[in-house]
Write a protein that holds these residues in place. Structure first.
Motif, mmCIF file in Angstrom:
data_model
loop_
_atom_site.group_PDB
_atom_site.id
_atom_site.type_symbol
_atom_site.label_atom_id
_atom_site.label_comp_id
_atom_site.label_asym_id
_atom_site.label_seq_id
_atom_site.Cartn_x
_atom_site.Cartn_y
_atom_site.Cartn_z
ATOM 1 N N ALA A 245 0.821 -1.204 0.000
ATOM 2 C CA ALA A 245 0.000 0.000 0.000
ATOM 3 C C ALA A 245 0.857 1.258 0.000
ATOM 4 O O ALA A 245 0.620 2.197 -0.769
ATOM 5 C CB ALA A 245 -0.946 -0.005 1.200
ATOM 6 N N ALA A 306 -7.636 2.274 2.907
ATOM 7 C CA ALA A 306 -8.371 2.807 1.754
ATOM 8 C C ALA A 306 -8.497 4.332 1.842
ATOM 9 O O ALA A 306 -8.325 5.042 0.841
ATOM 10 C CB ALA A 306 -9.750 2.168 1.670
ATOM 11 N N GLY A 309 -5.258 5.923 0.801
ATOM 12 C CA GLY A 309 -5.097 5.999 -0.646
ATOM 13 C C GLY A 309 -5.930 7.098 -1.271
ATOM 14 O O GLY A 309 -5.457 7.825 -2.160
ATOM 15 N N LEU A 310 -7.166 7.271 -0.822
ATOM 16 C CA LEU A 310 -8.031 8.330 -1.357
ATOM 17 C C LEU A 310 -7.475 9.716 -1.049
ATOM 18 O O LEU A 310 -7.496 10.611 -1.898
ATOM 19 C CB LEU A 310 -9.436 8.184 -0.775
ATOM 20 C CG LEU A 310 -10.289 7.031 -1.330
ATOM 21 C CD1 LEU A 310 -11.567 6.886 -0.501
ATOM 22 C CD2 LEU A 310 -10.617 7.268 -2.797
ATOM 23 N N ALA A 395 -4.076 5.344 -6.795
ATOM 24 C CA ALA A 395 -4.982 4.344 -7.366
ATOM 25 C C ALA A 395 -4.502 2.931 -7.041
ATOM 26 O O ALA A 395 -5.309 2.037 -6.738
ATOM 27 C CB ALA A 395 -5.084 4.545 -8.880
ATOM 28 N N THR A 397 -2.885 1.966 -4.415
ATOM 29 C CA THR A 397 -3.179 1.666 -3.018
ATOM 30 C C THR A 397 -4.588 1.097 -2.869
ATOM 31 O O THR A 397 -4.813 0.123 -2.141
ATOM 32 C CB THR A 397 -3.037 2.933 -2.157
ATOM 33 O OG1 THR A 397 -1.696 3.383 -2.206
ATOM 34 C CG2 THR A 397 -3.407 2.644 -0.705
ATOM 35 N N LEU A 398 -5.559 1.692 -3.555
ATOM 36 C CA LEU A 398 -6.935 1.207 -3.478
ATOM 37 C C LEU A 398 -7.066 -0.197 -4.059
ATOM 38 O O LEU A 398 -7.817 -1.030 -3.534
ATOM 39 C CB LEU A 398 -7.863 2.174 -4.208
ATOM 40 C CG LEU A 398 -7.921 3.597 -3.640
ATOM 41 C CD1 LEU A 398 -8.826 4.473 -4.497
ATOM 42 C CD2 LEU A 398 -8.415 3.580 -2.200
ATOM 43 N N VAL A 401 -5.774 -2.686 -1.427
ATOM 44 C CA VAL A 401 -6.741 -2.901 -0.342
ATOM 45 C C VAL A 401 -7.796 -3.920 -0.766
ATOM 46 O O VAL A 401 -8.136 -4.847 -0.016
ATOM 47 C CB VAL A 401 -7.406 -1.576 0.064
ATOM 48 C CG1 VAL A 401 -8.552 -1.828 1.038
ATOM 49 C CG2 VAL A 401 -6.385 -0.651 0.709
#
Length: 426
Positions: A245, A306, A309-310, A395, A397-398, A401
């Motif tokens: 991540a 999450a 990441g966002l 992106a 990272t998401l 997850v």
């Protein structure tokens, strides 16, 4: 002669109820506060100085790589030694060598562009010290506080570390703008030296549990640690989630470029951006150290990653300093929740005689996600540009997850920290 008192028997009922009343833990936090403060000041100054001298994103990539490679090479001996020998002296020697690295950077700071190669060489040595200090720190904490205080101690310890991350980068940027590298590296040297002295003289530790077996070779003993991790999906999933991540989604290495070319805020603004994540982290850490939770910890960890990441995606697309600062704060708060859960799960899942090797692997994964992540970010920025590289990282990272929540359902469904431990490991 009676056996030495355990951490829980050495404290009264009121002390067991609140980790902040544990004198040994307070001294430990103070020493670590100094060490982390110095490390954070040094990180922001080294990054800005190298970029100021070279104007090259690849130069920033090498800053991370120079610190990661020694950690990779020294993983095996570090984990084995920490399980076989007293952990506090290992940590003290590591911090003392870190102070020596700051002194070398202090001397090199007056050499201009000719000193860039020397800076990389010192960072290699500094990476060697971190290979030992990281797992030693994590393995030492359960010898300072009793088990019932461990989750709260992890939250408090992480919060204090992030508190140093607030003042460190900001002060580093200000000091570098005022007096260059000489003053900032001198401060780093003094803090690391003082932290070492405080650790040695003021932090009592209790005898560890059953020692690691000394038979066999170092490779065989470390192999046993690797097999232990592979048979524990909670540990494997936890540390690998952090690896991928942050490796793919971290934006810290790109902050000098954003500060210089996107936000146009200079070294003071760079220090503020580095502090923004720490402000979010310490705010969440302060809450968790007072109100630690112990319900649906696995699901909460995935949600926190999450959100991280966002928030990084928002930062990557912003050209407004206030928006970028706020996004990094949110990313920091989410990361702190994840750090708290990850740290507690690893500690509760690992018997004491395995802590050195397990935490060495954990620190390798953390080092990979940070230092190797800096190399990934720098190379991506060199190929794609800073903004596309940051967007792609958020992106990714998401995606990680989503994949990990399916690959490690046992981790996702952990309810309480004690559920992570197997009876035979207690």
């Amino acid at each position: 002669m009676p056996p030495p008192a355990s951490p829980s028997s050495a404290t009264g009922p009121s002390e067991r109820s609140n980790v902040y009343r544990h004198k040994g833990f307070i001294a430990f936090m103070a020493s670590r506060l100094l060490a982390v403060f110095a490390t954070q000041v040094q990180a922001v100054v080294v990054a800005w100085q190298v970029y100021d001298l070279t104007r090259s994103p690849m130069a920033l990539a090498y800053v991370g790589l120079a610190q990661f490679l020694p950690m990779l090479v020294l993983l095996l001996p570090a984990g084995d030694l920490i399980d076989r020998f007293a952990r506090k002296p290992i940590l003290a020697v590591s911090w003392a060598l870190g102070a020596f690295c700051s002194a070398l950077l202090w001397w090199l700071s007056g050499h201009g562009a000719a000193g860039v190669g020397g800076i990389y060489a010192v960072l290699v040595l500094f990476g060697c010290t971190r290979a030992f200090s990281g797992p030693a720190l994590q393995s030492l904490l359960p010898q300072i506080v009793p088990r019932e205080q461990l989750a709260q101690a992890i939250a408090a310890n992480s919060m204090i570390m992030r508190a140093a991350s607030i003042g460190g980068p900001f002060l580093g940027g200000v000091l570098y703008a005022m007096g260059g590298g000489e003053l900032t590296y001198a401060v780093c040297f003094a803090c690391l030296l003082l932290g070492t002295v405080l650790l040695v003289w003021q932090v009592p530790v209790q005898q560890a549990g059953a020692p690691s077996p000394t038979n066999g070779t170092m490779l065989e003993r470390f192999g046993a640690g690797i097999r232990f991790i592979r048979t524990r999906p909670i540990i494997l999933g936890t540390i690998s989630l952090d690896l991928f991540a942050v490796l793919l989604g971290g934006v810290v290495a790109l902050l000098p470029i954003y500060a210089h070319e996107v936000l146009h805020v200079g070294p003071q603004g760079l220090g503020a951006l580095r502090s923004a994540m720490a402000i979010g982290e310490v705010s969440a850490g302060l809450y968790l150290s007072v109100r630690p939770f112990n319900q649906r910890v696995g699901r909460t960890m995935f949600i926190a990653v999450a959100v991280f990441g966002l928030a990084n995606l928002v930062f990557s697309l912003s050209s407004i300093f206030a928006v970028s600062f706020t996004a990094l704060m949110i990313a920091g708060a989410a990361d702190m929740v994840s750090v708290y859960i990850r740290g507690a799960l690893v500690q509760f899942s690992t018997p004491d005689h395995m802590r050195g090797r397990v935490n060495a692997v954990n620190m390798l994964f953390i080092g990979s996600s940070n230092e190797l992540g800096e190399f990934r970010a720098g190379t991506s920025a060199a190929w794609l540009g800073a903004v596309p590289a940051a967007v792609l990282g958020g992106a990714c990272t998401l995606v990680v997850v989503g994949l990990w929540s399916r690959i490690f359902p046992t981790l996702r469904n952990v309810g309480k920290f004690d559920e992570a431990a197997r009876p035979e490991d207690l």
